[in-house]
Scaffold this motif. Structure first.
Motif, PDB file in Angstrom:
ATOM      1  N   GLY A  44      -0.478  -5.778 -10.837  1.00  0.00           N
ATOM      2  CA  GLY A  44      -1.875  -6.064 -10.530  1.00  0.00           C
ATOM      3  C   GLY A  44      -2.061  -7.415  -9.878  1.00  0.00           C
ATOM      4  N   VAL A  45      -1.325  -8.420 -10.353  1.00  0.00           N
ATOM      5  CA  VAL A  45      -1.437  -9.764  -9.775  1.00  0.00           C
ATOM      6  C   VAL A  45      -0.971  -9.755  -8.315  1.00  0.00           C
ATOM      7  CG1 VAL A  45      -0.601 -12.144  -9.887  1.00  0.00           C
ATOM      8  CG2 VAL A  45      -1.212 -10.936 -11.981  1.00  0.00           C
ATOM      9  N   ARG A  46       0.134  -9.087  -8.053  1.00  0.00           N
ATOM     10  CA  ARG A  46       0.641  -9.043  -6.676  1.00  0.00           C
ATOM     11  C   ARG A  46      -0.305  -8.272  -5.756  1.00  0.00           C
ATOM     12  NH1 ARG A  46       5.549 -11.198  -5.897  1.00  0.00           N
ATOM     13  NH2 ARG A  46       6.855 -11.576  -7.741  1.00  0.00           N
ATOM     14  N   CYS A  47      -0.950  -7.252  -6.296  1.00  0.00           N
ATOM     15  CA  CYS A  47      -1.951  -6.528  -5.517  1.00  0.00           C
ATOM     16  C   CYS A  47      -3.116  -7.464  -5.171  1.00  0.00           C
ATOM     17  CB  CYS A  47      -2.443  -5.314  -6.291  1.00  0.00           C
ATOM     18  SG  CYS A  47      -3.637  -4.294  -5.413  1.00  0.00           S
ATOM     19  N   ASP A  48      -3.590  -8.218  -6.171  1.00  0.00           N
ATOM     20  CA  ASP A  48      -4.677  -9.169  -5.916  1.00  0.00           C
ATOM     21  C   ASP A  48      -4.253 -10.234  -4.912  1.00  0.00           C
ATOM     22  OD1 ASP A  48      -6.419  -7.896  -7.659  1.00  0.00           O
ATOM     23  OD2 ASP A  48      -5.768  -9.091  -9.389  1.00  0.00           O
ATOM     24  N   HIS A  58       4.892  -4.409  -1.535  1.00  0.00           N
ATOM     25  CA  HIS A  58       6.109  -3.649  -1.814  1.00  0.00           C
ATOM     26  C   HIS A  58       6.529  -3.809  -3.278  1.00  0.00           C
ATOM     27  CE1 HIS A  58       9.952  -1.718  -1.170  1.00  0.00           C
ATOM     28  NE2 HIS A  58      10.576  -2.791  -1.630  1.00  0.00           N
ATOM     29  N   ARG A  59       6.524  -5.049  -3.755  1.00  0.00           N
ATOM     30  CA  ARG A  59       6.919  -5.286  -5.144  1.00  0.00           C
ATOM     31  C   ARG A  59       5.902  -4.687  -6.109  1.00  0.00           C
ATOM     32  NH1 ARG A  59      10.617  -5.026  -8.794  1.00  0.00           N
ATOM     33  NH2 ARG A  59      10.455  -6.593 -10.462  1.00  0.00           N
ATOM     34  N   ALA A  60       4.622  -4.789  -5.776  1.00  0.00           N
ATOM     35  CA  ALA A  60       3.584  -4.202  -6.630  1.00  0.00           C
ATOM     36  C   ALA A  60       3.768  -2.693  -6.735  1.00  0.00           C
ATOM     37  CB  ALA A  60       2.196  -4.527  -6.074  1.00  0.00           C
ATOM     38  N   GLN A  61       4.118  -2.039  -5.621  1.00  0.00           N
ATOM     39  CA  GLN A  61       4.356  -0.595  -5.641  1.00  0.00           C
ATOM     40  C   GLN A  61       5.534  -0.246  -6.539  1.00  0.00           C
ATOM     41  OE1 GLN A  61       4.763  -0.082  -1.383  1.00  0.00           O
ATOM     42  NE2 GLN A  61       2.774   0.968  -1.235  1.00  0.00           N
ATOM     43  N   GLN A  62       6.594  -1.032  -6.451  1.00  0.00           N
ATOM     44  CA  GLN A  62       7.767  -0.787  -7.297  1.00  0.00           C
ATOM     45  C   GLN A  62       7.394  -0.862  -8.778  1.00  0.00           C
ATOM     46  OE1 GLN A  62      10.463  -3.840  -5.861  1.00  0.00           O
ATOM     47  NE2 GLN A  62      11.753  -2.285  -4.880  1.00  0.00           N
ATOM     48  N   ARG A  73      -5.046   1.233  -6.431  1.00  0.00           N
ATOM     49  CA  ARG A  73      -5.470  -0.020  -5.791  1.00  0.00           C
ATOM     50  C   ARG A  73      -4.491  -0.435  -4.699  1.00  0.00           C
ATOM     51  NH1 ARG A  73      -5.091  -4.449  -9.071  1.00  0.00           N
ATOM     52  NH2 ARG A  73      -6.588  -5.532  -7.732  1.00  0.00           N
ATOM     53  N   ILE A  74      -3.197  -0.282  -4.986  1.00  0.00           N
ATOM     54  CA  ILE A  74      -2.175  -0.717  -4.023  1.00  0.00           C
ATOM     55  C   ILE A  74      -2.217   0.138  -2.765  1.00  0.00           C
ATOM     56  CG2 ILE A  74       0.316  -0.933  -3.665  1.00  0.00           C
ATOM     57  CD1 ILE A  74       0.436  -1.411  -6.805  1.00  0.00           C
ATOM     58  N   THR A  75      -2.438   1.435  -2.933  1.00  0.00           N
ATOM     59  CA  THR A  75      -2.531   2.324  -1.767  1.00  0.00           C
ATOM     60  C   THR A  75      -3.676   1.905  -0.862  1.00  0.00           C
ATOM     61  OG1 THR A  75      -1.586   4.176  -2.992  1.00  0.00           O
ATOM     62  CG2 THR A  75      -2.883   4.716  -1.044  1.00  0.00           C
ATOM     63  N   GLU A  76      -4.823   1.580  -1.448  1.00  0.00           N
ATOM     64  CA  GLU A  76      -5.971   1.136  -0.647  1.00  0.00           C
ATOM     65  C   GLU A  76      -5.654  -0.166   0.081  1.00  0.00           C
ATOM     66  OE1 GLU A  76      -9.050   0.849  -3.513  1.00  0.00           O
ATOM     67  OE2 GLU A  76      -9.320   3.020  -3.730  1.00  0.00           O
ATOM     68  N   LEU A  77      -4.976  -1.096  -0.616  1.00  0.00           N
ATOM     69  CA  LEU A  77      -4.613  -2.367   0.014  1.00  0.00           C
ATOM     70  C   LEU A  77      -3.622  -2.149   1.151  1.00  0.00           C
ATOM     71  CD1 LEU A  77      -4.464  -5.457   0.229  1.00  0.00           C
ATOM     72  CD2 LEU A  77      -2.775  -5.418  -1.638  1.00  0.00           C
ATOM     73  N   ALA A  78      -2.624  -1.311   0.923  1.00  0.00           N
ATOM     74  CA  ALA A  78      -1.611  -1.060   1.962  1.00  0.00           C
ATOM     75  C   ALA A  78      -2.253  -0.498   3.220  1.00  0.00           C
ATOM     76  CB  ALA A  78      -0.549  -0.100   1.427  1.00  0.00           C
ATOM     77  N   LYS A  79      -3.215   0.362   3.083  1.00  0.00           N
ATOM     78  CA  LYS A  79      -3.907   0.911   4.252  1.00  0.00           C
ATOM     79  C   LYS A  79      -4.664  -0.185   5.009  1.00  0.00           C
ATOM     80  CE  LYS A  79      -4.616   5.579   2.393  1.00  0.00           C
ATOM     81  NZ  LYS A  79      -5.615   6.554   1.862  1.00  0.00           N
ATOM     82  N   ALA A  80      -5.309  -1.086   4.251  1.00  0.00           N
ATOM     83  CA  ALA A  80      -6.053  -2.170   4.889  1.00  0.00           C
ATOM     84  C   ALA A  80      -5.100  -3.126   5.622  1.00  0.00           C
ATOM     85  CB  ALA A  80      -6.857  -2.941   3.829  1.00  0.00           C
TER      86      ALA A  80
END
Length: 405
Positions: A351-355, A374-378, A391-398
């Protein structure tokens, strides 16, 4: 004709008489119950049809990703599987033989008496040492949860919940029963948080309702405030942040004079997060300032083993909240939170890496966000956190849009 009877799954009457099946029914273990139906030739599609659930839901239940709490659904399963009265009663349903509510099974009555006596006798052997061991088991599950995620320890959690709940239900001595209620509230709250992270939100709500009832019986205001506050996150994930905010303010107002500083710190941080989701920056910053002012030294309190919050956790909360408002200091807060992690908070690190990825994207540095994504997805995949993966999928698209991909 009774609804669903045309497609009723044929299961031999003898199947309901084994000790294993009785235990499955008593625990309302629907994964085990569905497995019995499959053993006798039923497909997931057919089970879904008689229960009016659908095959995907049946598959999720079989894999421990969903449970059944709705009484109407339980009744449909019982009818679709053709449960005899004694099996229905073990499942917690009324018998169909309404002329004789107990089914008039003398042998069954004797068995129930023997079973209840055995459970009362077993609960009577529970002492302070036994409860300490059970507490240790729940603490170990907390550690495994934050490191490996809920799905990895689902079987252990179910076994722990069953053991504690059965002991609590059959404990007679007030002191022992109160301590078991306390432990049941803690363990149910952990199960609720695991369900939130897999987005099994109905299950999460049910776990928190059980936790609140147990916390009331334990007469512990801090524990009651905690499990009630965590339940607000179910509302946030449902897209109902205004109701979550209302609940958190009610919990704080009702209990604040009886809460230790660390619990008030946690509640303030939770209110900040709900305000951030609502888009109320003023309320969010005020709650974050309160969080910082209230924070005591250390990581936790012995009497509240379920609550961990220190300066690094507060930095993580600030980053998670203020990234929504484009605060330039957000990235620094999140880097501080990462630096304070000891390698056991894998889901939280995701979550922190996503933020942090969001903060770097907002700062015009999408390429710097990529390794964090990448690390957040792992970590999200490893811990089975659907909540973080969403959340990570939405961020990756952006980020990909910003890079022109």
């Amino acid at each position: 004709m009774q609804k669903g009877s045309a497609s009723r799954i044929e299961i031999p009457a003898s199947a309901w008489d084994s000790d294993e099946t009785r235990e499955i029914l008593r625990r309302r273990d629907f994964a085990g119950l569905f497995a019995i139906a499959i053993k006798y030739g039923a497909s997931q599609v057919r089970i879904g049809a008689v229960a009016e659930l659908g095959q995907p839901a049946v598959n999720a239940i079989l894999h421990g990703k969903r449970s059944i709490a709705d009484l109407n659904v339980i009744e449909r399963v019982a009818a679709g599987f053709g449960l005899p009265d004694h099996a229905r009663m073990q499942l917690g349903l009324a018998p169909r033989d309404t002329a004789s509510p107990t089914g008039d099974h003398d042998g069954e009555h004797e068995e129930q008496t023997t079973e209840l006596t055995g459970r009362l006798d077993a609960a009577a052997t529970i002492d302070a040492t036994t409860i300490m061991v059970l507490h240790t088991d729940t603490d170990n599950l907390r550690y495994l949860d934050r490191k490996l995620g809920g799905p990895a320890i689902a079987d252990k959690m179910r076994a722990q919940m069953t053991q504690i709940e059965r002991a609590h239900h059959h404990a007679v001595r007030h002191g022992i029963r109160t301590r078991l209620a306390h432990l049941l509230a803690e363990t149910s709250s952990l199960a609720g948080w695991q369900a939130i992270n897999t987005l099994a939100l109905n299950d999460a709500w049910t776990h928190y309702e059980r936790a609140k009832a147990a916390a009331y019986e334990a007469e512990d205001p801090a524990l009651l405030a905690y499990v009630s506050g965590e339940q607000a996150y179910v509302l946030i994930e449902l897209g109902r942040p205004a109701e979550a905010t209302e609940l958190l303010h009610h919990v704080h107002a009702q209990h604040r004079t009886r809460l230790p500083a660390r619990m008030r710190t946690w509640l303030s941080a939770a209110k900040a997060e709900a305000a951030a989701v609502l888009g109320d920056e003023t309320a969010c910053r005020h709650a974050l300032d309160q969080t910082t002012a209230l924070l005591p030294e250390g990581d936790g309190e012995p009497e509240m083993p379920y609550l961990f919050i220190n300066a690094h956790h507060v930095a993580r909360w600030r980053g998670n909240c203020l990234v929504r408002f484009g605060d330039p200091d957000t990235a620094e807060d999140l880097r501080s939170a990462l630096a304070g992690m000891d390698g056991s908070y894998n889901r939280a690190e995701s979550g922190v890496r996503c933020d942090l990825g969001h903060a770097l994207l907002a700062a015009g540095k999408p390429e710097d966000a990529q390794p964090h994504i990448h690390r957040a997805q792992q970590l999200a995949t490893m811990t089975g956190s659907r909540r973080q993966r969403r959340r990570i999928t939405e961020l990756a698209k952006a980020v990909n849009r910003a890079l022109g991909h």
